[in-house]
Design a protein around this motif. Structure first.
Motif, short mmCIF file in Angstrom:
data_model
loop_
_atom_site.label_atom_id
_atom_site.label_comp_id
_atom_site.label_asym_id
_atom_site.label_seq_id
_atom_site.Cartn_x
_atom_site.Cartn_y
_atom_site.Cartn_z
N ILE A 306 -34.19 -26.67 57.62
CA ILE A 306 -35.43 -26.78 56.85
C ILE A 306 -35.33 -27.93 55.86
N VAL A 307 -34.20 -28.06 55.19
CA VAL A 307 -34.00 -29.16 54.24
C VAL A 307 -34.17 -30.51 54.95
N ALA A 308 -33.55 -30.66 56.11
CA ALA A 308 -33.65 -31.92 56.86
C ALA A 308 -35.09 -32.18 57.30
N PHE A 309 -35.79 -31.13 57.72
CA PHE A 309 -37.15 -31.28 58.24
C PHE A 309 -38.12 -31.77 57.17
N ILE A 310 -38.06 -31.17 55.99
CA ILE A 310 -39.05 -31.50 54.95
C ILE A 310 -38.64 -32.71 54.11
N SER A 311 -37.41 -33.21 54.32
CA SER A 311 -36.93 -34.32 53.50
C SER A 311 -37.22 -35.68 54.12
N PHE A 312 -37.68 -35.71 55.36
CA PHE A 312 -37.95 -36.97 56.04
C PHE A 312 -39.39 -36.98 56.56
N PRO A 313 -39.95 -38.16 56.86
CA PRO A 313 -41.32 -38.22 57.40
C PRO A 313 -41.45 -37.41 58.68
N ILE A 314 -42.60 -36.73 58.81
CA ILE A 314 -42.83 -35.89 59.98
C ILE A 314 -43.34 -36.74 61.14
N THR A 315 -42.63 -36.73 62.24
CA THR A 315 -43.06 -37.40 63.46
C THR A 315 -43.03 -36.40 64.60
N THR A 316 -43.56 -36.80 65.74
CA THR A 316 -43.52 -35.92 66.91
C THR A 316 -42.07 -35.57 67.26
N PHE A 317 -41.20 -36.58 67.20
CA PHE A 317 -39.80 -36.34 67.54
C PHE A 317 -39.14 -35.39 66.55
N SER A 318 -39.34 -35.64 65.24
CA SER A 318 -38.69 -34.78 64.25
C SER A 318 -39.23 -33.36 64.30
N ALA A 319 -40.53 -33.22 64.60
CA ALA A 319 -41.12 -31.88 64.69
C ALA A 319 -40.52 -31.10 65.85
N ILE A 320 -40.40 -31.75 67.01
CA ILE A 320 -39.85 -31.05 68.17
C ILE A 320 -38.36 -30.77 67.97
N MET A 321 -37.65 -31.68 67.32
CA MET A 321 -36.24 -31.43 67.03
C MET A 321 -36.09 -30.25 66.08
N PHE A 322 -36.98 -30.15 65.08
CA PHE A 322 -36.96 -29.00 64.20
C PHE A 322 -37.22 -27.72 64.98
N GLY A 323 -38.16 -27.79 65.92
CA GLY A 323 -38.44 -26.63 66.76
C GLY A 323 -37.22 -26.22 67.57
N ALA A 324 -36.49 -27.20 68.11
CA ALA A 324 -35.32 -26.90 68.91
C ALA A 324 -34.22 -26.25 68.07
N VAL A 325 -33.92 -26.84 66.90
CA VAL A 325 -32.87 -26.28 66.04
C VAL A 325 -33.29 -24.91 65.52
N SER A 326 -34.55 -24.79 65.13
CA SER A 326 -35.04 -23.49 64.66
C SER A 326 -34.94 -22.45 65.76
N GLY A 327 -35.22 -22.86 66.99
CA GLY A 327 -35.15 -21.92 68.10
C GLY A 327 -33.76 -21.34 68.30
N LEU A 328 -32.74 -22.17 68.12
CA LEU A 328 -31.37 -21.68 68.30
C LEU A 328 -31.03 -20.57 67.30
N THR A 329 -31.71 -20.57 66.16
CA THR A 329 -31.42 -19.56 65.13
C THR A 329 -32.59 -18.60 64.91
N TRP A 330 -33.60 -18.68 65.73
CA TRP A 330 -34.89 -18.00 65.48
C TRP A 330 -34.75 -16.48 65.46
N LEU A 331 -34.49 -15.89 66.60
CA LEU A 331 -34.30 -14.44 66.67
C LEU A 331 -32.88 -14.08 67.05
N SER A 332 -31.99 -15.06 66.96
CA SER A 332 -30.59 -14.77 67.29
C SER A 332 -29.94 -13.87 66.25
N THR A 333 -30.64 -13.61 65.13
CA THR A 333 -30.13 -12.63 64.17
C THR A 333 -30.29 -11.21 64.68
#
Length: 406
Positions: A306-333
């Motif tokens: 989350i820190v990395a996502f909101i600290s840099f300009p939002i682009t299509t690439f950064s948004a999808i990368m955030f989605g991918a990293v978030s997915g790895l930790t999404w419901l894995s709890t």
């Protein structure tokens, strides 16, 4: 009592067709269907807001009510499922879920939105979502299959998110938000026949020893008097907080920064797709590493992303990368959390003890400050705190006094 295939078939109305594979497949499809529409509701915020001139705080309230009642309803649904079996609860939940989506489709006032999207869907989710699927897996499957089954059930919910997010965006773009909600409502009714495979026997039919025959009140008192369970709950609050906020408000957040709705759909889909990997991977890892360490790493990784996502300009690439990293930790709890609850207290009141969820949405914050930034940083703080408080958890069954003969 050991769980075997014979135990599975001993439930009322169960025939030889209900093998462990059938149970897992049907449970996964239910998780897919129930999690899909809920994960797509954020895409209705802007089209419905434009049509009715509603602010995001209106949706924030309705979906906060939904998440709150989902959390409050889970112990009730879990207690009923533990006492009378999962089948009845899932059927009622599916009907409420479908009814809520239909009422949301015809909503023209904030109150009707609160009742449909909030009350009906909230209670519907508590009765037919993956929390009951996982509790059924824990009761019906042999111990050696539970770990991977819990991971598969959680991953299936994420696959529903992967399918429904772009599907929902396409339906809204081509047929309107009303048609999309109507289709979603029809799909929820498929849960009813599928739930036959997850039918569990009433609690009265179990052959558990006397010391395991707890009441609902006793089970809750024991759970919340147990330090490790309280730490687990506090950590899981973060999971509910972050997931609810991102699910509902990420599409609008991306749109505010010039990212198209279609890309937003693929970001949510990426979360679902990569969570399949995360959930299955954690389901495998939890049999090899301490679950408290796994949970700590998940929460800390989520905070850093989350820190990395909101600290840099939002682009299509950064948004999808955030989605991918978030997915790895999404419901894995969920797999290690579920396994810890079952380990600490057994499966007698599993669905009841699983019923907790923290929630807070960003609609009011956005309307007040014109920005989601405070909620993003609050999510980071909660992630770090959850990473720390999971470390002292003791992974051992609760010690109960042995009943003395009269």
């Amino acid at each position: 009592m050991a769980v075997t295939t014979d135990n599975i078939r001993s439930a009322p109305g169960i025939g030889n067709w209900r093998t462990p594979l059938v149970i897992i497949v049907c449970g996964c499809v239910i998780a897919l269907l129930s999690f899909g529409p809920r994960s797509s509701l954020g895409f209705f915020v802007q089209p419905m807001g434009r049509e009715f001139s509603w602010g995001r705080d209106v949706f924030g309230l309705a979906l906060a009510v939904q998440n709150l009642l989902w959390g409050l309803g889970q112990p009730i649904a879990g207690a009923i499922a533990d006492r009378f079996g999962v089948l009845r609860v899932m059927c009622v939940g599916a009907v409420l879920y479908a009814g809520g989506l239909l009422m949301m489709r015809y909503a023209a006032t904030p109150l009707s939105l609160d009742i449909g999207a909030g009350v009906l869907i909230g209670f519907g989710l508590s009765g037919c979502s993956f929390n009951l699927v996982l509790s059924a897996f824990s009761k019906l499957l042999p111990p050696e299959r539970r770990g991977i089954a819990l991971g598969a059930g959680t991953a299936a919910g994420s696959f529903g998110q992967f399918l429904f997010a772009p599907f929902g965006v396409a339906m809204i773009d081509n047929f309107g938000w009303q048609a999309a909600l109507t289709v979603f409502a029809g799909l929820m009714l498929l849960i009813i026949p599928l739930s036959l495979a997850l039918a569990t026997p009433p609690a009265a039919s179990t052959n558990e020893p006397v010391e395991a025959q707890q009441s609902f009140k006793t089970a809750l008192a024991e759970a919340f008097g147990h330090r490790s369970y309280v730490l687990l709950v506090l950590g899981f609050f973060t999971c509910g907080f972050q997931l609810a906020f991102i699910t509902v408000h990420l599409p609008a957040y991306l749109s505010d920064r010039g990212v198209s709705a279609q890309t937003g759909g693929w970001v949510i889909a990426a979360i679902g797709l990569f969570n399949i990997i995360g959930s299955l991977g954690v389901g495998w890892l939890q049999n090899r590493f301490p679950k408290r360490y796994i949970l700590s790493v998940i929460y800390f990784t989520r905070a850093i992303s989350i820190v990395a996502f909101i600290s840099f300009p939002i682009t299509t690439f950064s948004a999808i990368m955030f989605g991918a990293v978030s997915g790895l930790t999404w419901l894995s709890t969920v797999p290690p959390t579920s396994a810890l609850v079952a380990l600490m207290f057994g499966t007698r009141w599993f669905a009841t003890l699983y019923g907790f969820l923290g929630v807070l949405l960003g609609g009011i914050v956005f309307e007040t400050f014109g920005s989601y930034t405070p909620i993003w940083w609050l999510s980071v703080l909660f992630g770090v705190l959850s990473a720390l408080i999971n470390l002292p958890i003791v992974e051992a069954p609760v010690t109960r006094p042995v009943a003395q003969p009269a």
